[in-house]
Motif scaffolding. Structure first.
Motif, PDB file in Angstrom:
ATOM      1  N   PHE A 125       7.366   9.777 -10.072  1.00  0.00           N
ATOM      2  CA  PHE A 125       8.023   8.852 -11.099  1.00  0.00           C
ATOM      3  C   PHE A 125       9.302   9.387 -11.920  1.00  0.00           C
TER       4      PHE A 125
ATOM      5  N   GLN B 194      -2.485  -1.222 -10.061  1.00  0.00           N
ATOM      6  CA  GLN B 194      -2.633  -0.046 -10.708  1.00  0.00           C
ATOM      7  C   GLN B 194      -1.221   1.072 -10.756  1.00  0.00           C
ATOM      8  N   PHE B 195      -0.505   0.846  -9.797  1.00  0.00           N
ATOM      9  CA  PHE B 195       0.677   1.545  -9.835  1.00  0.00           C
ATOM     10  C   PHE B 195       1.683   1.240 -10.843  1.00  0.00           C
TER      11      PHE B 195
ATOM     12  N   SER C  73      -3.895  -2.332  -5.692  1.00  0.00           N
ATOM     13  CA  SER C  73      -3.256  -0.896  -5.812  1.00  0.00           C
ATOM     14  C   SER C  73      -2.016  -0.915  -6.278  1.00  0.00           C
ATOM     15  N   VAL C  74      -1.185  -2.070  -5.965  1.00  0.00           N
ATOM     16  CA  VAL C  74       0.120  -2.219  -6.815  1.00  0.00           C
ATOM     17  C   VAL C  74       0.147  -2.317  -8.208  1.00  0.00           C
TER      18      VAL C  74
ATOM     19  N   SER D 153       2.459   1.910  -3.376  1.00  0.00           N
ATOM     20  CA  SER D 153       1.485   2.217  -4.472  1.00  0.00           C
ATOM     21  C   SER D 153       0.929   3.760  -4.540  1.00  0.00           C
ATOM     22  N   LYS D 154       1.350   4.263  -3.163  1.00  0.00           N
ATOM     23  CA  LYS D 154       1.224   5.603  -3.161  1.00  0.00           C
ATOM     24  C   LYS D 154       2.019   6.788  -3.447  1.00  0.00           C
TER      25      LYS D 154
ATOM     26  N   PHE E 180       2.073   2.821 -14.238  1.00  0.00           N
ATOM     27  CA  PHE E 180       2.516   4.319 -14.478  1.00  0.00           C
ATOM     28  C   PHE E 180       4.027   4.231 -14.206  1.00  0.00           C
ATOM     29  N   THR E 181       4.818   3.301 -13.847  1.00  0.00           N
ATOM     30  CA  THR E 181       6.098   3.259 -13.688  1.00  0.00           C
ATOM     31  C   THR E 181       6.663   3.117 -15.178  1.00  0.00           C
TER      32      THR E 181
ATOM     33  N   ASP F  11       4.328   8.453  -6.117  1.00  0.00           N
ATOM     34  CA  ASP F  11       3.654   9.100  -7.498  1.00  0.00           C
ATOM     35  C   ASP F  11       4.851  10.128  -8.156  1.00  0.00           C
TER      36      ASP F  11
ATOM     37  N   THR G   3       0.875  -1.215  -0.344  1.00  0.00           N
ATOM     38  CA  THR G   3       0.052  -0.060  -0.125  1.00  0.00           C
ATOM     39  C   THR G   3       0.973   1.327  -0.045  1.00  0.00           C
TER      40      THR G   3
ATOM     41  N   LEU H  33      -4.669   8.537 -10.640  1.00  0.00           N
ATOM     42  CA  LEU H  33      -3.253   8.495 -10.799  1.00  0.00           C
ATOM     43  C   LEU H  33      -2.952   8.571 -12.259  1.00  0.00           C
TER      44      LEU H  33
END
Length: 128
Positions: A43, A84-85, A81-82, A38-39, A88-89, A41, A35, A116
């Protein structure tokens, strides 16, 4: 610990080692670590993103939940959550490649239905 480790342009290796020890000795739950990851942001800080990916790689093959149903549900939510993360990476790295650095490409590969996603797309297009 994770927030403290990510202060500055590169991660703090000493705090990261404490975090890795806490994960290995199961002093912190996998779901809380996922968690927190995943927060993240920002990058644009490649070394921090790499450190987060390394932390996840460290325990991804040992993920399990043997506790109460609430703990297992918490782990499932953290995994979502991860998931979804992670894209974006990828987006943040792809826009650094000259062939991929156009607003149309950024918008095509980013899920704008996620908050995000909109934020990452806006930052990537603004950086172009």
């Amino acid at each position: 610990l994770l927030e403290q480790a990510m202060i500055g342009p590169s991660p703090n290796p000493l705090i990261l080692s404490y975090l890795k020890y806490a994960i290995s000795s199961q002093m912190v739950s996998y779901s809380s670590v996922l968690t927190a990851i995943s927060k993240f942001d920002d990058f644009s800080r490649d070394l921090c993103v790499q450190a987060l990916l390394d932390i996840m790689d460290m325990f991804c093959d040992r993920l399990s939940c043997h506790g109460k149903a609430e703990e297992c549900i918490g782990l499932c939510r953290a995994l979502l959550s991860v998931l979804q993360f992670m894209p974006f990476t990828t987006v943040s790295e792809l826009v650094k490649v000259s062939a991929m650095s156009s607003p149309k490409v950024v918008l095509a590969i980013t899920d704008l239905s996620l908050p995000l996603g909109r934020q990452v797309a806006a930052k990537a297009i603004a950086a172009l």
